[in-house]
Design a protein around this motif. Structure first.
Motif: not given
Length: 523
Positions: A166, A296, A299-300, A306, A309, A313
């Motif tokens: 992240a 993941l 989302c980032l 984080t 995320a 995930s």
């Protein structure tokens, strides 16, 4: 030119229990991801305490980690008060480096903007350097100082790897750099298991890593057969239901390369894959692993913190993969597993002795040709999934382990040359105590066609006995325990003894012939 990054911070409070207590792993993962993004580490100032920063006092033991240009390492140890004093000196040096335009970005890890990192962060704020990091309170203070924070997150629910990804992703996005996270492998082996998520799919790897779970299940079967412990049959049945969970968790972790978050996704998937059996668990775990990495990164890219995320995930990917198995794939997976077992059982019903002899004869060529882990082991575990033991598992113990042990024993008792005894003794010990490492016999088999032929013949003879007694068993356990894990302890014990004694005789005869030839040539 490569962007230059500095890492500032500490083992933290909440972070301490989420990877902060292991600075080597935490810093190693950050360095790995930074280098993967084609950036470079310019400096590190990291204070590692031997307790959570939420509960430390001035005399708490701590250490200071810095960057020597090639790796992170501990440069000073003492009380936290002493380490903080040393850290201030490093803070001054890093601040000077920032003022001289030697650094482009900052990664904060539970930093201390009002203490050990004050000068460096003031310099970074003055230069408007891009910064990212974790630690709610410390990041808020850093922003208040005027630091150009491009991304911020807490630590709850994160791992060393997901935090590192992240942080580096945020800097890469800010600078417009291409970044494909380093996933899989370890910080000490940064190139291991790289490539696309699909390249990390390995049923063989999943089954080998999951094998201890199958052995644990088999041990509960032993306990259930002891008078007075019949209730362990319920434990055995529970262990059978747990196998899809085990393989799903292992598969998700291996495929995604994302450690704890993937394990959570795999466990969720495995629980929903119980009705799909072993095959359902493997398929579900693979799906979960693929989805964990995809979600993941998605989302980032959308700017999620984080922690969020990780939750999305890990939880959503596990749920989606698990529901796919539960609703659609599970019944088909069960049918496939039942079909494999049906074929084996049907063949044994027709002529179990012939099946045993053929299996014994082919088991050594299979392992030498690299087919064992890809073809035989999966079938063994499919058989064990229902009963805790396996026909091919019995062939494994009798045809491989005991034959190897017989060859080793012969070279201990009557070696061809004196040095062979030293080579054979450790192999014999491992074969008998751990039920594995049959490759120990390779040097003797490859150096003598007679020993090789004797091994094939002994495995075939042992297989005939396995078929005659129609016994199921397993390897990977001590030889003295193996009969108790079988469907017929006496039949399995006889089969093991016959194959070991046969291999012993063949090898002694081969060694005797070789000795005789050596004496003749010396004369």
């Amino acid at each position: 030119m490569q962007k230059k990054v500095v890492i500032l911070g500490s083992s933290g409070g909440n972070l301490y229990n989420l990877g902060g207590k292991d600075p080597n792993a935490l810093l190693g993962e950050l360095i790995r991801q930074i280098q993967k993004a084609d950036m470079t580490v310019s400096a590190i100032q990291f204070i590692a305490a031997e307790a959570s920063m939420d509960h430390v006092h001035p005399t708490t033991k701590a250490s200071l980690w810095t960057w020597d240009g090639g790796s992170a390492g501990k440069v000073f140890s003492g009380t936290l008060e002493e380490v903080n004093a040393e850290a201030v000196k490093e803070d001054e040096r890093i601040a000077a480096c920032i003022e001289n335009d030697g650094i482009d970005g900052v990664i904060l890890v539970s930093a201390d903007p009002e203490g050990a990192n004050r000068q460096a962060l003031h310099a970074a704020a003055a230069k408007k350097l891009a910064a990212t990091g974790t630690g709610g309170t410390s990041m808020a203070k850093a922003q208040a100082m005027g630091l150009n924070v491009v991304a911020v997150s807490g630590t709850t629910g994160t791992t060393n790897r997901t935090r590192a990804i992240a942080n580096v992703f945020a800097l890469s996005k800010h600078w417009g750099l291409k970044y494909q996270p380093a996933i899989g492998g370890s910080v000490s082996l940064p190139e291991a298991s790289q490539g696309s998520v699909w390249s990390r799919i390995s049923v063989r790897g999943v089954l080998m890593a999951s094998l201890p779970g199958f052995i644990a299940m088999a041990l509960t079967l032993i306990l259930s057969k002891i008078p007075g412990l019949e209730s362990f049959e319920n434990v055995f049945n529970l262990m059978i239901e747990a196998l899809p969970v085990i393989v799903a968790a292992v598969a998700a972790k291996q495929v995604s390369g994302l450690e704890e978050v993937a394990v959570v996704a795999g466990v969720i998937t495995g629980v929903l894959s119980v009705k799909g059996g072993l095959i359902g668990g493997i398929i579900g775990g693979i799906l979960a692993g693929v989805l964990v990495q995809y979600l993941l990164m998605k989302c980032l890219k959308l700017g999620f913190p984080t922690t969020t995320a990780n939750i999305v995930s890990g939880g959503i990917s596990g749920l989606l993969a698990g529901l796919a198995i539960y609703l659609f794939i599970g019944p088909l997976a069960i049918m496939l597993g039942d079909a494999v077992r049906y074929v084996i059982n049907t063949a044994l019903e027709i002529n179990s002795v012939l099946c045993g002899g053929i299996a014994g004869l082919l088991i050594w060529p299979a392992i030498m040709g690299g087919m064992y882990h890809g073809a035989i082991l999966p079938i063994i575990l499919l058989e064990m999934e229902k009963t805790g033991n396996s026909f091919l598992g019995a062939i494994d113990m009798v045809g491989l382990v005991m034959v190897s042990a017989g060859i080793m024993l012969a070279n201990v008792v009557y070696p061809r040359v004196k040095d062979d005894r030293t080579l054979a003794a450790p192999g014999l010990f491992i074969n008998m105590v751990f039920g594995t490492f049959v490759e120990a016999a390779y040097p003797f088999m490859f150096s003598s066609k007679f020993v090789l032929g004797g091994a094939l013949a002994s495995a075939c003879i042992g297989g005939l006995f396995v078929g005659f007694f129609n016994v199921r068993g397993t390897a990977y356990v001590p030889s003295i325990v193996a009969p108790t894990l079988s469907s017929d302890w006496l039949g399995f014990l006889i089969s093991m003894a016959v194959s070991m004694f046969s291999a012993f005789l063949f090898t002694v005869l081969a060694n005797k012939i070789a000795r005789s030839r050596n004496r003749t040539s010396d004369q």
